[in-house]
Design an enzyme around this catalytic site. Structure first.
Site, PDB file in Angstrom:
ATOM      1  N   HIS A 188       3.488  -5.448 -20.081  1.00 16.03           N
ATOM      2  CA  HIS A 188       4.095  -4.484 -19.155  1.00 16.03           C
ATOM      3  C   HIS A 188       3.809  -3.048 -19.624  1.00 16.03           C
ATOM      4  CE1 HIS A 188       7.600  -3.852 -16.101  1.00 16.03           C
ATOM      5  NE2 HIS A 188       6.676  -2.922 -15.989  1.00 16.03           N
ATOM      6  N   ASP A 201       0.357  -7.955 -15.765  1.00 12.90           N
ATOM      7  CA  ASP A 201       1.024  -6.972 -16.616  1.00 12.90           C
ATOM      8  C   ASP A 201       2.531  -7.181 -16.626  1.00 12.90           C
ATOM      9  OD1 ASP A 201       1.171  -4.627 -18.262  1.00 12.90           O
ATOM     10  OD2 ASP A 201       1.809  -3.479 -16.515  1.00 12.90           O
ATOM     11  N   GLU A 227      10.734 -11.113 -18.724  1.00 11.96           N
ATOM     12  CA  GLU A 227      10.144 -10.376 -19.848  1.00 11.96           C
ATOM     13  C   GLU A 227      11.136 -10.198 -20.989  1.00 11.96           C
ATOM     14  OE1 GLU A 227       8.721  -6.714 -18.154  1.00 11.96           O
ATOM     15  OE2 GLU A 227       7.255  -7.740 -16.897  1.00 11.96           O
ATOM     16  N   ARG A 253       5.225  -3.939   5.171  1.00 16.51           N
ATOM     17  CA  ARG A 253       6.157  -4.264   6.256  1.00 16.51           C
ATOM     18  C   ARG A 253       5.633  -3.726   7.578  1.00 16.51           C
ATOM     19  NH1 ARG A 253       9.956  -2.869   2.162  1.00 16.51           N
ATOM     20  NH2 ARG A 253      11.278  -4.624   1.547  1.00 16.51           N
ATOM     21  N   LEU A 301       0.849  -1.193   0.000  1.00 13.38           N
ATOM     22  CA  LEU A 301       0.000   0.000   0.000  1.00 13.38           C
ATOM     23  C   LEU A 301       0.890   1.250   0.000  1.00 13.38           C
ATOM     24  CD1 LEU A 301      -3.150   0.399   0.083  1.00 13.38           C
ATOM     25  CD2 LEU A 301      -2.809   1.170   2.439  1.00 13.38           C
ATOM     26  N   GLY A 302       1.676   1.369  -1.074  1.00 16.81           N
ATOM     27  CA  GLY A 302       2.480   2.562  -1.272  1.00 16.81           C
ATOM     28  C   GLY A 302       1.719   3.575  -2.094  1.00 16.81           C
ATOM     29  N   ARG A 303       2.458   4.390  -2.844  1.00 16.29           N
ATOM     30  CA  ARG A 303       1.807   5.437  -3.640  1.00 16.29           C
ATOM     31  C   ARG A 303       0.779   4.853  -4.594  1.00 16.29           C
ATOM     32  NH1 ARG A 303       7.405   6.703  -4.096  1.00 16.29           N
ATOM     33  NH2 ARG A 303       8.035   8.590  -2.967  1.00 16.29           N
ATOM     34  N   ILE A 304       1.203   3.847  -5.364  1.00 21.99           N
ATOM     35  CA  ILE A 304       0.311   3.249  -6.360  1.00 21.99           C
ATOM     36  C   ILE A 304      -0.781   2.431  -5.680  1.00 21.99           C
ATOM     37  CG2 ILE A 304       0.197   1.585  -8.263  1.00 21.99           C
ATOM     38  CD1 ILE A 304       3.047   2.541  -9.033  1.00 21.99           C
ATOM     39  N   ARG A 330       6.082  -6.231 -10.183  1.00 23.72           N
ATOM     40  CA  ARG A 330       7.191  -6.854 -10.893  1.00 23.72           C
ATOM     41  C   ARG A 330       6.921  -8.355 -10.953  1.00 23.72           C
ATOM     42  NH1 ARG A 330       8.526  -2.592 -12.604  1.00 23.72           N
ATOM     43  NH2 ARG A 330      10.570  -1.552 -12.496  1.00 23.72           N
TER      44      ARG A 330
END
Length: 303
Positions: A269, A246, A251, A165, A142-145, A222
């Protein structure tokens, strides 16, 4: 991005690192000590060997929010500054996560293929899908994105929980103390965690098993964050209901077994792949470069 490459060549006389291994090795041996700034992409980065071949390196300017392809440990040891392009791609990556969420549950891409193949006329109505609104959604990272994804899902009346964390202050979502607990109470698990060595295979067999045969997995982070072998096995055996991906571990290679599955949506991606966001990323990349060359500091440093 061509506009970034053109600008760094025109404004700073940048030299492109050769792609061919033998040519690259010869170039680095001859000129490696000439360069103090590297401009790269989040996918390519400046890995351990390349960083060692650049003894005068003082800064790495990344086009992209992810910087896991760059040797951050060595950068810290050597005092090399590293930047990325945060915030400007939050919306488009979150939009991609939501698109995968809707597509996988409502089987939009599969239904499109059904129509194009003429099966609507010959085989009748398309099979029923799964309701997307009102689901229990777990967000890993649950960071910025992750927070932008959560806000979009609020509009679908979803119950949102998350694992990091440590708990995030001042958010209305339930914090789960482990990845397994998060998966156990989720209908859909969305991965928005940062890449890098600390997050390799965060989502392994035990998390996938906890998500269960009626659960869905969405990954816009990722490929390395997921145990891809375990994910493929779960999708092939019905241990998961579906997935929207995605990103992949190697890749542009995609596991062959996934290509024939109608309950999996595969994207190349393209999370931040819009004209508007890539332009903003380019602008911030060049701003970091200009700031470093002018003052020795970065606009958005990560170390």
């Amino acid at each position: 991005m061509p506009s970034v490459q053109d600008a760094v060549v025109l404004d700073y006389g940048a030299v492109r690192l050769p792609d061919e291994p033998a040519e690259r090795a010869e170039f680095l041996q001859r000129r490696g000590s000439d360069f103090d700034v590297a401009v790269t992409s989040g996918k390519v980065g400046v890995g351990p060997e390349l960083m060692r071949a650049l003894p005068a390196l003082r800064a790495v300017v990344n086009f992209g929010v992810g910087y896991d392809a760059t040797d951050i440990s060595q950068a810290r040891e050597r005092g090399i500054a590293v930047s990325n392009t945060p915030e400007v791609l939050n919306d488009c990556v979150a939009d991609t996560a939501l698109a995968l969420y809707l597509d996988v549950l409502r089987r939009i891409s599969a239904a499109d293929r059904y129509v194009r193949a003429g099966q609507w006329a010959t085989a009748g109505n398309f099979p029923l899908a799964t309701k997307a609104s009102g689901k229990r959604v777990g967000i890993l990272g649950l960071g910025r994105i992750g927070r932008v994804i959560a806000r979009r899902l609020e509009g679908f009346d979803c119950t949102i929980s998350y694992h990091n964390r440590r708990p995030v202050a001042e958010v209305p979502y339930e914090y789960c103390t482990s990845r397994v607990d998060l998966a156990l109470q989720s209908d859909v698990l969305i991965i928005a965690a940062a890449g890098g060595p600390d997050s390799v295979k965060l989502v392994g067999p035990e998390v996938i098993e906890a998500l269960g045969p009626s659960g869905y997995l969405i990954n816009v982070a990722r490929g390395s964050v997921v145990d891809e072998e375990a994910l493929v096995a779960a999708l092939l055996t019905g241990q998961l209901a579906g997935a929207g991906l995605d990103v992949f571990d190697d890749e542009p290679k995609v596991p062959h077994d996934l290509l024939a599955l109608d309950n999996v949506v595969l994207l190349p991606h393209l999370g931040s792949g819009t004209h508007e966001t890539r332009a903003a990323m380019a602008e911030l990349t060049l701003a970091n470069l200009k700031q470093y060359v002018t003052t020795g500091n970065l606009v958005t440093p990560v170390c």
